[in-house]
Enzyme design. Structure first.
Site, PDB file in Angstrom:
ATOM      1  N   GLU A  28       1.360   9.895  -5.195  1.00  0.00           N
ATOM      2  CA  GLU A  28       2.002  11.171  -4.859  1.00  0.00           C
ATOM      3  C   GLU A  28       2.899  11.642  -5.994  1.00  0.00           C
ATOM      4  O   GLU A  28       2.945  12.839  -6.311  1.00  0.00           O
ATOM      5  CB  GLU A  28       2.822  11.049  -3.578  1.00  0.00           C
ATOM      6  CG  GLU A  28       2.001  11.032  -2.323  1.00  0.00           C
ATOM      7  CD  GLU A  28       2.835  11.378  -1.111  1.00  0.00           C
ATOM      8  OE1 GLU A  28       3.130  12.586  -0.924  1.00  0.00           O
ATOM      9  OE2 GLU A  28       3.186  10.466  -0.362  1.00  0.00           O
TER      10      GLU A  28
ATOM     11  N   HIS B 110      -7.292   0.567  -0.944  1.00  0.00           N
ATOM     12  CA  HIS B 110      -6.428  -0.400  -1.642  1.00  0.00           C
ATOM     13  C   HIS B 110      -7.287  -1.644  -1.768  1.00  0.00           C
ATOM     14  O   HIS B 110      -7.482  -2.372  -0.798  1.00  0.00           O
ATOM     15  CB  HIS B 110      -5.138  -0.659  -0.869  1.00  0.00           C
ATOM     16  CG  HIS B 110      -4.112  -1.366  -1.693  1.00  0.00           C
ATOM     17  ND1 HIS B 110      -2.808  -1.504  -1.290  1.00  0.00           N
ATOM     18  CD2 HIS B 110      -4.187  -1.985  -2.914  1.00  0.00           C
ATOM     19  CE1 HIS B 110      -2.126  -2.177  -2.214  1.00  0.00           C
ATOM     20  NE2 HIS B 110      -2.952  -2.474  -3.198  1.00  0.00           N
TER      21      HIS B 110
ATOM     22  N   THR C  64       0.822  -1.206   0.000  1.00  0.00           N
ATOM     23  CA  THR C  64       0.000   0.000   0.000  1.00  0.00           C
ATOM     24  C   THR C  64       0.859   1.260   0.000  1.00  0.00           C
ATOM     25  O   THR C  64       0.589   2.184  -0.780  1.00  0.00           O
ATOM     26  CB  THR C  64      -0.979  -0.016   1.187  1.00  0.00           C
ATOM     27  OG1 THR C  64      -1.804  -1.187   1.084  1.00  0.00           O
ATOM     28  CG2 THR C  64      -1.858   1.227   1.203  1.00  0.00           C
TER      29      THR C  64
END
Length: 127
Positions: A41, A67, A33
């Site tokens: 990002e 996720h 994750t």
């Protein structure tokens, strides 16, 4: 010039370094994750990088994402970020990650515009 709608897609070929085992976030040999979120990002950072004032960059302030399913080593993952809103130095993004057509995760990400030199001047030396 920054404007809403700016977008970027980053790519990752999952290898052993991005697994939950390697990242310490789990004990399975699947995409971690934290690795998926780092790719999100990266997409957000690159979506606006060319539109920032000289000497500026962005830093992450908050990210939240689902996720939804595992991704094996060897798979290609893409993460897309789209700039939804701006509020002064705050940049708000929608982010998602996919393996092919399969949605791996989606969420929201906040980044701040900072002056590189000023930001780094606040970093404490580890020595």
């Amino acid at each position: 010039m920054l404007e809403t709608g700016l977008t970027h897609t980053s790519h990752l070929l999952v290898d052993e370094q991005q697994t939950a085992i390697a990242r310490g976030s789990g004990d399975m040999p699947v995409l971690a994750t934290p690795a998926m979120m780092a790719l999100m990002e990266n997409a957000a950072m690159l979506a606006v990088a060319a539109h920032l004032p000289e000497g500026s960059t962005t830093v992450g302030g908050h990210i939240e994402s689902s996720h939804l399913c595992p991704t094996p080593v060897g798979a290609e993952v893409t993460a897309t970020a789209t700039l939804d809103k701006m509020d002064g130095r705050k940049l708000y993004f929608s982010v998602s990650a996919h393996q092919g057509e399969t949605l791996l995760g989606e969420g929201k990400h906040l980044r701040f515009i900072v002056d590189r030199e000023r930001f780094m001047s606040k970093v404490q030396s580890a020595v």
